[in-house]
Design an enzyme around this catalytic site. Structure first.
Site, PDB file in Angstrom:
ATOM      1  N   HIS A   1     106.972  66.682 -27.720  1.00 27.40           N
ATOM      2  CA  HIS A   1     107.011  65.801 -28.896  1.00 27.40           C
ATOM      3  C   HIS A   1     106.983  66.581 -30.211  1.00 27.40           C
ATOM      4  O   HIS A   1     107.288  66.026 -31.263  1.00 27.40           O
ATOM      5  CB  HIS A   1     105.868  64.773 -28.834  1.00 27.40           C
ATOM      6  CG  HIS A   1     104.506  65.304 -29.158  1.00 27.40           C
ATOM      7  ND1 HIS A   1     103.575  65.620 -28.192  1.00 27.40           N
ATOM      8  CD2 HIS A   1     103.906  65.563 -30.339  1.00 27.40           C
ATOM      9  CE1 HIS A   1     102.468  66.034 -28.767  1.00 27.40           C
ATOM     10  NE2 HIS A   1     102.640  66.016 -30.074  1.00 27.40           N
TER      11      HIS A   1
ATOM     12  N   ASP B   1     105.493  66.323 -21.292  1.00 28.25           N
ATOM     13  CA  ASP B   1     105.339  66.730 -22.693  1.00 28.25           C
ATOM     14  C   ASP B   1     105.202  68.244 -22.866  1.00 28.25           C
ATOM     15  O   ASP B   1     104.341  68.729 -23.606  1.00 28.25           O
ATOM     16  CB  ASP B   1     104.131  66.027 -23.323  1.00 28.25           C
ATOM     17  CG  ASP B   1     104.272  65.925 -24.845  1.00 28.25           C
ATOM     18  OD1 ASP B   1     105.315  66.349 -25.368  1.00 28.25           O
ATOM     19  OD2 ASP B   1     103.337  65.441 -25.503  1.00 28.25           O
TER      20      ASP B   1
ATOM     21  N   SER C   1      99.015  70.059 -31.918  1.00 28.92           N
ATOM     22  CA  SER C   1      99.844  69.792 -30.744  1.00 28.92           C
ATOM     23  C   SER C   1     100.661  71.021 -30.364  1.00 28.92           C
ATOM     24  O   SER C   1     101.331  71.607 -31.213  1.00 28.92           O
ATOM     25  CB  SER C   1     100.788  68.625 -31.016  1.00 28.92           C
ATOM     26  OG  SER C   1     100.096  67.418 -31.076  1.00 28.92           O
TER      27      SER C   1
END
Length: 456
Positions: free
Chosen positions: A121, A151, A226
């Site tokens: 993402h 992911d 992230s």
């Protein structure tokens, strides 16, 4: 005399009032508060506590931080988006305008020649990816491959020097209560290190339909973290920081990371095959059993190696390769880290007796898209030759009302999504379920060999 005393009294009184006013208005009042810690209640007991070897308990994280901070990079992605523009339409335009959207995150250098792992993402839809090293040097990155379902994405940068990198640790060996560090770039604050402990393993997040085996920690993780590193006190990579649970968008106490064993397996698959190879036991789970410790087998695929190995309906799986299995997310995490063709030792409880069976893992053959409500499988060599195509995903079954209405069911082959060619069923479901827009132009080949296009 009385008059003089009266004047002096008035003078003293005026001075006192002035002094009091000065103290109240001009001077900051100082308050001294004494703190007294309450005495802890002591309870006598016959139990003598064992003496802990405190020298083994880490109190200094500087070595782990120093060995990892230079291997975590800042990832900047630029995506070109299209937006409806009614003003342009009225002035002779096409009613749309293009604009650049910039996103940032983190990445972890895993090899000296420049391979970087991050979250899918973080770079999803990017037309340009730029990586900033800890020494502020900026480099262009190329996307090697990505897996939206779990992911994870793999990037590559070119450099003439060996880069600092973080070795993989074994996430199966991580213990609840163990100290960990989260390294990343929250809010564009580069090279940020936070500490916490492992709060839980095999965590299944509500609303997350993909990875169901997160490592949960209380190390502070915020937007921008992230794709960053979760490392142990030896500086080994044990997870890729991926998500937080929050009502505000900021850290409120818990963060979640994809275990390193899963991330490494995905990276190896992307490098070797270009797509993720999913392994399955060849069983179906009894979803009705909630109050057991383990995973109950509902049925066994008659064509799988699970039958040959001796697994049976009603068996309760309690271990895989001696790793304890208490719930489905534990089992899924173990299988996600394995490849088809590998052998695993599965311990089951059958009528109160523990049995261990060695099972050869099968390759997952069908893939389900939650977005379309459709099962896909890879096309065969015969399909490729018959329809003169290199890849695609064949519809096996669907519950999609629109598909059923237009007879887009068994036998149709999905070849392109939004103009991009599809090589496999895994890639098809990954693109469909990983999209943020939810709008697709689907190109299919019907059983007659004719090309049909549909907007969904």
């Amino acid at each position: 005399m009385k008059k003089i005393l009266g004047i002096l009294g008035v003078a003293f009184l005026g001075g006192a009032v002035s002094l009091t006013g000065y103290k109240m208005l001009l001077e900051q009042p100082q308050t001294v508060i004494q703190h007294q810690e309450p005495a802890l209640q002591t309870v006598k007991a016959n139990y003598t506590s064992p003496i802990l070897n405190t020298s083994s308990v880490p109190t200094d994280f500087t070595e782990a931080a120093e060995s990892t901070v230079h291997a975590v990079v800042h990832v900047k992605n630029t995506a070109v988006r299209t937006q409806q523009d009614p003003v342009s339409f009225f002035f002779g335009g096409n009613g749309t305008r293009k604009f650049e959207q910039v996103g940032t995150g983190s990445g972890v250098i895993i090899s000296p020649d420049g391979y970087i792992v991050t979250n899918n993402h973080v770079i999803d839809g990017a037309t340009d990816i730029e990586v900033t090293l800890n020494n502020k040097k900026k480099l262009k990155a190329t996307l090697v491959g990505a897996d939206s379902e779990r992911d994870i994405a793999l990037l590559k940068i070119e450099t003439d020097v060996d880069l600092p990198n973080i070795p993989f640790g074994n996430s199966d060996n991580v213990k609840v209560g163990e100290w960990v560090l989260a390294v990343g770039n929250p809010y564009n604050l580069t090279s940020t290190v936070t500490a916490g402990i492992v709060s839980a393993k095999g965590r299944d997040l509500e609303g997350n339909r993909n990875i169901e085996s997160f490592i949960q920690t209380d190390a502070a993780v915020n937007p921008g973290n992230s794709g960053g590193a979760l490392v142990n006190t030896r500086g080994e990579l044990i997870g890729i920081n991926t998500a937080i649970t929050s009502r505000t968008g900021s850290f409120i106490g818990y963060s979640f990371a994809v275990p390193s064993n899963i991330a490494k397996k995905i990276i190896d698959d992307l490098l070797e095959y270009g797509t993720v190879q999913e392994a399955i036991l060849g069983i179906n789970i009894d979803q009705g059993e909630k109050d057991i410790e383990g995973v109950k087998i509902g049925s066994v695929d008659k064509d799988s190696d699970a039958v040959k190995a001796g697994l049976k309906e009603g068996d309760i799986i309690t271990k895989v390769n001696n790793i304890k299995i208490t719930k489905f997310s534990d089992l899924k995490g173990q299988l996600t880290a394995k490849r088809p063709g590998e052998y695993v030792d599965v311990t089951v409880n059958r009528d109160g007796t523990d049995l261990t069976k060695t099972v050869k893992l099968s390759k997952k053959s069908t893939f389900y898209s939650t977005t379309l409500g459709t099962n896909f499988k890879d096309i065969t060599d015969k399909d490729k030759k018959m329809y003169n195509i290199e890849g695609g995903a064949k519809i096996v079954s669907t519950v999609n009302r629109i598909f059923l209405e237009y007879n887009l069911d068994k036998g149709y082959i999905l070849t392109k999504i939004n103009g991009k060619s599809i090589s496999s069923a895994s890639e098809a479901t990954s693109v469909l379920d990983g999209s943020q827009s939810g709008r697709f132009l689907l190109e299919m080949i019907n059983p007659k060999g004719e090309i049909e296009r549909f907007r969904y």
